[in-house]
Write a protein that holds these residues in place. Structure first.
Motif, PDB file in Angstrom:
ATOM      1  N   TRP A   1       0.909  -1.198  -0.104  1.00 22.90           N
ATOM      2  CA  TRP A   1      -0.094  -0.108   0.044  1.00 22.90           C
ATOM      3  C   TRP A   1       0.918   1.438   0.061  1.00 22.90           C
ATOM      4  N   PRO A   2       0.528   2.242  -0.510  1.00 23.33           N
ATOM      5  CA  PRO A   2       1.028   3.651  -0.489  1.00 23.33           C
ATOM      6  C   PRO A   2       0.718   4.259   1.045  1.00 23.33           C
ATOM      7  N   LEU A   3       1.654   5.023   1.563  1.00 19.45           N
ATOM      8  CA  LEU A   3       1.582   5.540   2.765  1.00 19.45           C
ATOM      9  C   LEU A   3       0.464   6.370   2.842  1.00 19.45           C
ATOM     10  N   SER A   4       0.012   6.901   2.141  1.00 19.94           N
ATOM     11  CA  SER A   4      -1.165   7.880   1.920  1.00 19.94           C
ATOM     12  C   SER A   4      -2.525   7.228   2.320  1.00 19.94           C
ATOM     13  N   GLU A   5      -2.587   5.634   2.078  1.00 19.00           N
ATOM     14  CA  GLU A   5      -3.790   4.917   2.594  1.00 19.00           C
ATOM     15  C   GLU A   5      -4.060   5.137   4.060  1.00 19.00           C
ATOM     16  N   ILE A   6      -2.895   4.796   4.856  1.00 18.68           N
ATOM     17  CA  ILE A   6      -3.168   5.063   6.375  1.00 18.68           C
ATOM     18  C   ILE A   6      -3.265   6.420   6.730  1.00 18.68           C
ATOM     19  N   ARG A   7      -2.923   7.409   6.163  1.00 17.47           N
ATOM     20  CA  ARG A   7      -3.166   8.636   6.453  1.00 17.47           C
ATOM     21  C   ARG A   7      -4.763   9.140   6.285  1.00 17.47           C
ATOM     22  N   ASP A   8      -4.984   8.653   5.082  1.00 22.90           N
ATOM     23  CA  ASP A   8      -6.586   9.017   4.676  1.00 22.90           C
ATOM     24  C   ASP A   8      -7.409   8.249   5.442  1.00 22.90           C
ATOM     25  N   GLN A   9      -7.135   7.077   5.975  1.00 22.45           N
ATOM     26  CA  GLN A   9      -8.067   6.321   6.835  1.00 22.45           C
ATOM     27  C   GLN A   9      -8.303   6.636   8.124  1.00 22.45           C
ATOM     28  N   VAL A  10      -7.234   7.345   8.864  1.00 18.28           N
ATOM     29  CA  VAL A  10      -7.117   7.876  10.020  1.00 18.28           C
ATOM     30  C   VAL A  10      -7.991   9.230   9.830  1.00 18.28           C
ATOM     31  N   SER A  11      -7.605  10.367   8.929  1.00 21.12           N
ATOM     32  CA  SER A  11      -8.420  11.208   8.707  1.00 21.12           C
ATOM     33  C   SER A  11      -9.910  10.822   8.650  1.00 21.12           C
ATOM     34  N   PHE A  12     -10.317   9.706   7.933  1.00 23.53           N
ATOM     35  CA  PHE A  12     -11.623   9.789   7.880  1.00 23.53           C
ATOM     36  C   PHE A  12     -12.229   9.061   9.080  1.00 23.53           C
ATOM     37  N   THR A  13     -11.525   8.578   9.769  1.00 23.70           N
ATOM     38  CA  THR A  13     -12.194   8.213  11.159  1.00 23.70           C
ATOM     39  C   THR A  13     -12.395   9.260  11.932  1.00 23.70           C
ATOM     40  N   ARG A  14     -11.381  10.295  11.864  1.00 23.32           N
ATOM     41  CA  ARG A  14     -11.810  11.653  12.833  1.00 23.32           C
ATOM     42  C   ARG A  14     -13.237  12.635  12.521  1.00 23.32           C
ATOM     43  N   GLY A  15     -13.667  12.184  10.997  1.00 21.35           N
ATOM     44  CA  GLY A  15     -14.810  12.576  10.726  1.00 21.35           C
ATOM     45  C   GLY A  15     -15.783  11.967  11.325  1.00 21.35           C
ATOM     46  N   LEU A  16     -15.603  10.809  11.751  1.00 18.72           N
ATOM     47  CA  LEU A  16     -16.893   9.983  12.393  1.00 18.72           C
ATOM     48  C   LEU A  16     -16.802  10.103  13.939  1.00 18.72           C
ATOM     49  N   ARG A  17     -16.437  11.120  14.474  1.00 20.96           N
ATOM     50  CA  ARG A  17     -16.145  11.388  15.892  1.00 20.96           C
ATOM     51  C   ARG A  17     -17.723  11.592  16.584  1.00 20.96           C
ATOM     52  N   ALA A  18     -18.711  12.116  15.668  1.00 20.50           N
ATOM     53  CA  ALA A  18     -19.900  12.382  16.359  1.00 20.50           C
ATOM     54  C   ALA A  18     -20.706  10.934  16.605  1.00 20.50           C
ATOM     55  N   SER A  19     -20.211  10.089  15.793  1.00 14.37           N
ATOM     56  CA  SER A  19     -20.853   8.520  15.928  1.00 14.37           C
ATOM     57  C   SER A  19     -20.026   7.691  16.910  1.00 14.37           C
ATOM     58  N   ASN A  20     -19.055   8.366  17.852  1.00 14.64           N
ATOM     59  CA  ASN A  20     -18.414   7.618  18.731  1.00 14.64           C
ATOM     60  C   ASN A  20     -17.351   6.676  18.228  1.00 14.64           C
ATOM     61  N   ALA A  21     -16.697   7.285  16.959  1.00 17.85           N
ATOM     62  CA  ALA A  21     -15.613   6.580  16.426  1.00 17.85           C
ATOM     63  C   ALA A  21     -14.545   7.495  16.896  1.00 17.85           C
ATOM     64  N   GLN A  22     -14.018   7.411  17.962  1.00 17.00           N
ATOM     65  CA  GLN A  22     -12.943   8.135  18.664  1.00 17.00           C
ATOM     66  C   GLN A  22     -11.544   7.464  18.733  1.00 17.00           C
ATOM     67  N   GLY A  23     -11.019   7.059  17.593  1.00 14.64           N
ATOM     68  CA  GLY A  23      -9.693   6.461  17.617  1.00 14.64           C
ATOM     69  C   GLY A  23      -9.408   5.360  16.796  1.00 14.64           C
ATOM     70  N   ASP A  24      -8.196   4.973  16.807  1.00 16.01           N
ATOM     71  CA  ASP A  24      -7.837   3.837  15.758  1.00 16.01           C
ATOM     72  C   ASP A  24      -6.908   2.955  16.307  1.00 16.01           C
ATOM     73  N   LEU A  25      -6.690   1.717  15.902  1.00 13.83           N
ATOM     74  CA  LEU A  25      -5.732   0.625  16.268  1.00 13.83           C
ATOM     75  C   LEU A  25      -5.112   0.257  15.085  1.00 13.83           C
ATOM     76  N   HIS A  26      -3.820  -0.062  15.223  1.00 11.91           N
ATOM     77  CA  HIS A  26      -2.985  -0.262  14.236  1.00 11.91           C
ATOM     78  C   HIS A  26      -2.150  -1.672  14.134  1.00 11.91           C
ATOM     79  N   PHE A  27      -2.367  -2.345  13.254  1.00 10.14           N
ATOM     80  CA  PHE A  27      -1.811  -3.771  13.236  1.00 10.14           C
ATOM     81  C   PHE A  27      -0.527  -3.824  12.280  1.00 10.14           C
ATOM     82  N   ARG A  28       0.537  -3.890  12.704  1.00 10.30           N
ATOM     83  CA  ARG A  28       1.001  -4.319  14.303  1.00 10.30           C
ATOM     84  C   ARG A  28       2.528  -3.732  14.287  1.00 10.30           C
TER      85      ARG A  28
END
Length: 506
Positions: free
Chosen positions: A363-390
Motif C-alpha cells: 500500500w502507499p503510505l497515503s492509505e493510512i493517512r487517509d483512513q485515520v483522517s476519515f475516522t476523525r470525521g466520524l467522531r460524532a458517531s463515537n468513532a474516537q480513535g484507531d488501532l494499528h496492526f502491528r
C-alpha cells in the motif's frame, strides 16, 4: 511538538535502576476513601481543562514472536530493556495504548495460577522465564503515559498440533473439549467448561494486574480450513438438544460466544468497572452487510452487532484491512460500523499497517493517512480513535510510517476517551502543585485512583493545549514562562479539574 519530561518518581526509578514498582494489585482495587481536597496554593486556581480525546492503539503480537520478544529465552535484563525500547519508541510516535498479547494459546506472558508460561518466552511451554513481562510492561508504559490492554485469545488451545503442552494446560485439564482442527487445537466454545475456564483466567488476570483494558481478538469458532471442513461439534450440539435446547445450530454457536462475551462484561462491571472491554472482529459482519466478503456471522459465529447493541462491550475494533479503492472500501465499512453501537459504545477501527509492506500488499503510505483522517470525521458517531496492526511494521518504519505518526497524525498528544459505561470512571481530585523555579512538582491526595498527570499550556485566555502526559505517584514537569495547568486522570479515563499557575519570565 513533544517536550522532554525532566523527572517523575517512577521514570526516575526506571532510569536509575532498570526496575519499576510492582503493578500487581491483589484482589479488587478499591478506591481510597475520599480525602479533603487541598486548596490550591496562593497564586493558583482551579480551572476546567480538556482536550480532544482519541485512542491511538497498536497491537503487539507475541504469538510466534511476531512483534515481541525477538527471541526465546531472553535474559531478564535483555527482556526488560527490549520492552523499554518498545514503549519509548511507540510513545515518541504519539501512541497512547498498547494492546499486548498475554494469552496467545491458553498460556500466559504473566505469572498465572491457572495457565502455564508461554513457550514464546522460554522456548518450552510451562518453563518460567525468570521474570514477568506483563508486570514490567505495566510499569514502563504507565510511567510514559501509555495504557496497557491485555490481549487474550479466548478459544485457541494450541497454535499447532506439534506443540508439547505443559502439565496443567487446558488441553490436558479439559481433554474432551480440545478439538483438533486445521492443524491446531481449539477449545470447543460449545462446552460450558471452556467458558468457565476463560472467565476464571480473566478474573485471575484482572485481580492481579492493573491493566487498563481486556481485549479479545477475532478467533471465536475457528476459521474454516482450505477445504471448508465443518467444525466437528455435532456431538456437543446433540447433547444440547437432548437437554431441551431448541436453537438451530448456527444460532446455538452464536449464543455460546455471546454468553461468554456477556458474562465477561458482567464480571468486569461487578469487580473491575474501570477496565475497558472490547473485541476486534474481522471487518465484515455478514456477506453483503454492508459489502461482500467473509461471512463472520455464519462462518465463525461472530455477532459483533449484537455485542454493541446490547452493551456487552465498551468498544468494537473491526479489522478494516482493505483499501479505499477496493470493494470493501474503508469509508463504507467504517461509516457502517460507526452507525451501529448503542450510546456508550465506541468504535475504534483497525488499520492494516502491515499492508504497507512490499512483501504483502504494498500500500502507499497515503492509505493510512487517509483512513485515520476519515475516522476523525466520524467522531460524532463515537468513532474516537484507531488501532494499528502491528508493532513490528511501525517500529521497522515501513515506508516512513514513523514520520507520518510522529509529525502528522499523532504530533499533538492525546489520551483515549473515557470509558462511557455508567459507574466505570471516577475522577481523582485535582492534583496538588508546588513550584520550584521552573519545576512544577505534582502529587495527588488519592494516588491509587490516579493513572496519569497531564500538563496543559494556556494558548489564549481559557484555551488549553495538552503538552505532556506522565504516570507515577508523583511527577516533576519542567515549565518555561507562561500560564499552565495540571490535571490528573483516573482509571477509566475521567479527568480532574486543573490547577492553573503562571511562571514569570526569567
Amino acid at each position: 511538538m513533544r517536550k522532554t519530561l525532566l523527572t517523575t518518581g517512577l521514570a526516575l526509578l526506571l532510569s536509575s535502576c532498570g526496575e519499576v514498582p510492582d503493578p500487581r494489585t491483589p484482589g479488587v482495587v478499591e478506591p481510597e476513601p475520599p480525602a479533603p481536597e487541598p486548596e490550591p496554593p496562593p497564586g493558583m486556581q482551579r480551572v476546567e481543562v480538556s482536550h480532544a480525546r482519541e485512542l491511538r492503539g497498536v497491537w503487539v503480537a507475541t504469538v510466534s514472536r511476531l512483534d515481541w520478544p525477538a527471541a526465546a529465552a531472553l535474559p531478564p535484563t535483555e527482556g526488560r530493556a527490549s520492552l523499554d525500547k518498545l514503549v519509548e519508541e511507540l510513545a515518541a510516535l504519539g501512541f497512547n495504548a498498547l494492546f499486548f498479547q498475554v494469552r496467545p494459546e491458553s498460556d500466559a506472558l504473566y505469572s498465572s495460577s491457572l495457565e502455564p508460561w508461554s513457550r514464546f518466552l522460554s522456548g518450552t511451554q510451562g518453563v518460567d522465564p525468570g521474570w514477568d513481562p506483563l508486570e514490567y510492561l505495566l510499569g514502563a508504559a504507565h510511567a510514559r503515559g501509555l495504557e496497557v490492554h491485555a490481549w487474550v485469545n479466548p478459544y485457541r488451545g494450541l497454535a499447532s498440533t506439534t506443540v508439547v503442552a505443559a502439565p496443567g494446560h487446558v488441553t490436558k485439564q479439559l481433554p474432551d473439549a480440545a478439538v483438533t482442527y486445521n492443524n491446531a487445537v481449539v477449545m470447543n466454545p460449545g462446552e460450558p467448561s471452556v467458558r468457565q475456564h476463560v472467565k476464571a483466567v480473566v478474573k485471575d488476570l484482572l485481580d492481579h494486574y492493573d491493566v487498563d483494558g481486556l481485549h479479545f481478538d477475532d478467533y471465536f469458532y475457528p476459521y474454516p480450513d482450505s477445504k471448508s471442513t465443518p467444525f466437528p461439534d455435532d456431538a456437543t450440539y446433540a447433547r444440547y438438544q437432548e437437554a431441551g435446547g431448541t436453537l438451530a445450530k448456527g444460532d446455538w454457536r452464536r449464543d455460546n460466544v455471546n454468553t461468554l462475551v456477556r458474562e465477561v462484561m458482567e464480571l468486569i462491571v461487578a469487580e473491575h468497572p474501570h477496565v475497558r472491554f472490547g473485541i476486534s472482529p474481522i471487518g465484515i459482519w455478514k456477506n453483503g452487510e454492508p459489502v461482500p466478503g467473509f461471512d463472520a456471522y455464519n462462518a465463525i459465529a461472530c455477532d459483533a452487532v449484537t455485542w454493541m447493541k446490547e452493551g456487552w462491550i465498551d468498544y468494537l475494533a473491526p479489522q478494516l484491512y482493505w483499501r479505499e479503492s477496493s470493494k470493501q472500501a474503508y469509508s463504507t465499512l467504517s461509516t457502517w460500523w460507526a452507525s451501529h453501537p448503542r450510546p456508550g459504545v465506541h468504535v475504534f477501527p483497525g488499520h492494516a499497517v502491515h499492508n504497507l509492506s512490499a512483501e504483502l500488499q504494498n500500500w502507499p503510505l497515503s492509505e493510512i493517512r487517509d483512513q485515520v483522517s476519515f475516522t476523525r470525521g466520524l467522531r460524532a458517531s463515537n468513532a474516537q480513535g484507531d488501532l494499528h496492526f502491528r508493532a513490528k511494521f511501525i517500529l521497522d518504519d515501513t515506508k516512513g510510517v514513523k514520520a507520518l505518526f510522529r509529525d502528522e497524525l499523532y504530533g499533538q498528544p492525546a489520551l483515549p476517551p473515557a470509558v462511557l459505561r455508567p459507574g466505570s470512571t471516577v475522577a481523582p481530585p485535582e492534583p496538588f502543585v508546588t513550584l520550584e523555579g521552573h519545576l512544577a512538582h505534582v502529587t495527588n491526595p488519592r494516588p491509587l485512583d490516579t493513572r496519569f498527570h497531564l500538563l496543559y499550556r494556556e494558548t489564549s485566555p481559557g484555551k488549553w493545549k495538552l503538552e505532556r502526559v506522565v504516570g507515577g505517584a508523583q511527577a516533576v514537569f519542567e515549565v518555561d514562562s507562561g500560564t499552565w495547568a495540571v490535571s490528573d486522570l483516573g482509571r477509566g479515563g475521567a479527568e480532574s479539574q486543573g490547577v492553573r499557575f503562571t511562571v514569570p519570565p526569567g
